[in-house]
Design an enzyme around this catalytic site. Sequence first.
Site, PDB file in Angstrom:
ATOM      1  N   LYS A  61      -1.294   7.133   6.905  1.00 61.96           N
ATOM      2  CA  LYS A  61      -0.153   6.440   6.703  1.00 61.96           C
ATOM      3  C   LYS A  61       1.103   6.565   7.664  1.00 61.96           C
ATOM      4  CE  LYS A  61      -2.951   4.678   3.200  1.00 61.96           C
ATOM      5  NZ  LYS A  61      -3.080   4.613   1.420  1.00 61.96           N
ATOM      6  N   GLN A 105      -0.151   7.231  -3.672  1.00 61.74           N
ATOM      7  CA  GLN A 105      -1.350   7.034  -2.568  1.00 61.74           C
ATOM      8  C   GLN A 105      -2.668   7.529  -4.639  1.00 61.74           C
ATOM      9  OE1 GLN A 105      -3.280   6.830   0.452  1.00 61.74           O
ATOM     10  NE2 GLN A 105      -5.326   7.422  -0.582  1.00 61.74           N
ATOM     11  N   ASP A 128       1.367  -2.128  -1.890  1.00 65.29           N
ATOM     12  CA  ASP A 128       0.119  -2.419  -2.125  1.00 65.29           C
ATOM     13  C   ASP A 128      -0.992  -3.538  -3.364  1.00 65.29           C
ATOM     14  OD1 ASP A 128      -1.878   0.039  -1.069  1.00 65.29           O
ATOM     15  OD2 ASP A 128      -0.639   0.932  -2.359  1.00 65.29           O
TER      16      ASP A 128
HETATM   17  N1  GUN Z   1      -6.882   5.161  -2.024  1.00 63.65           N
HETATM   18  C1  GUN Z   1      -7.582   4.528  -1.766  1.00 63.65           C
HETATM   19  N2  GUN Z   1      -7.818   3.674  -1.611  1.00 63.65           N
HETATM   20  C2  GUN Z   1      -6.321   2.948  -1.458  1.00 63.65           C
HETATM   21  C3  GUN Z   1      -5.463   1.387  -1.052  1.00 63.65           C
HETATM   22  O1  GUN Z   1      -5.427   0.800  -1.051  1.00 63.65           O
HETATM   23  N3  GUN Z   1      -3.512   1.715  -1.997  1.00 63.65           N
HETATM   24  C4  GUN Z   1      -3.657   3.314  -2.305  1.00 63.65           C
HETATM   25  N4  GUN Z   1      -2.262   3.729  -2.819  1.00 63.65           N
HETATM   26  N5  GUN Z   1      -4.253   4.801  -2.728  1.00 63.65           N
HETATM   27  C5  GUN Z   1      -5.939   4.207  -2.289  1.00 63.65           C
END
Ligand code: GUN
Length: 295
Positions: A61, A105, A128
């Site tokens: 990311k 995350q 998100d």
């Molecule tokens: N962990 C697995 N998928 C995601 C996601 O789409 N967003 C976040 N913040 N954590 C994750």
Amino acid sequence: MATAPETQAVTLIDGKAIAARLLETTRAEVEAIVAAHGTAPGLAVVLVGNDPASEVYVGRKIAQCRKAGIRSIEKRLPADTDEGTLLALIDEMNADDAIDGILIQLPLPRGIDASLVLDRISPAKDVDGFHPVNVGRLSSGTGGLVPCTPLGIMMLLDTVISDYRGLNVVVIGKSNIVGKPVSMLLLEREATVTVTHIETRNLPDIARQADVIVAAAGAPHLVRGYWVKPGAVVIDVGITRVTDADGTTRLLGDCATHELSHAAAVTPVPGGVGPMTIACLLSNTVRAARIARDA
Ligand code: GUN
């Protein structure tokens, strides 16, 4: 002379290429924001603990932020961080004008209540799309930030479907991250959506009725060829690392893609849905930044 029946080759929906194009658009939007306002959008990426998979995702990311010209603000906290400390950090980031988007995350270490943490993020910075306000907006069709994977799935589907009205879509998996939100987006487009899950009876029979299957069960090769009607479109959201007897590892999707030559279009794993998720995260960050600056 008799001619052989024409066979239509299955279209592979190239998520990597579509994500690269979205990233380019996002980059241009970032440049426009910088030109108009002097500062690039900022995304805070919070990692609590050192889950190896999360480390990889967070690293990707941040790398993609750099490519798009988005400022990434990395916050790493030890695994034994208490809930109060994390909530205080979120309050600080909510109040910081240099931060347009906040990503925590998941999963969080045991002992931290994830829903409490996600609820604390300002809905305007919730890139998100997990905050209850954004979940509510999505289910009532009234805007808001939309979760990244479902957004990416719709972009992939849009490359092969222009009109969803009345199409039978079967979603396999009812997670808050994929199954439920993608069902809402498809309903908005007037598809007939059936959401299925681990307890669903006669799943192969239900799947066989589908014009579109979205497989998000996290079960490698769950969807077999006989589950899919000829001409259906199949989106494979699953990605599971499996180790063979000889120790080699492979990434498997939820669909036995090699059995789907009768489908109209399928997404590969890897290189289908995966690349779209990060591209949509950056696009959501730019959207949040634009709204914040125009406010
Ligand atoms: N962990 C697995 N998928 C995601 C996601 O789409 N967003 C976040 N913040 N954590 C994750």
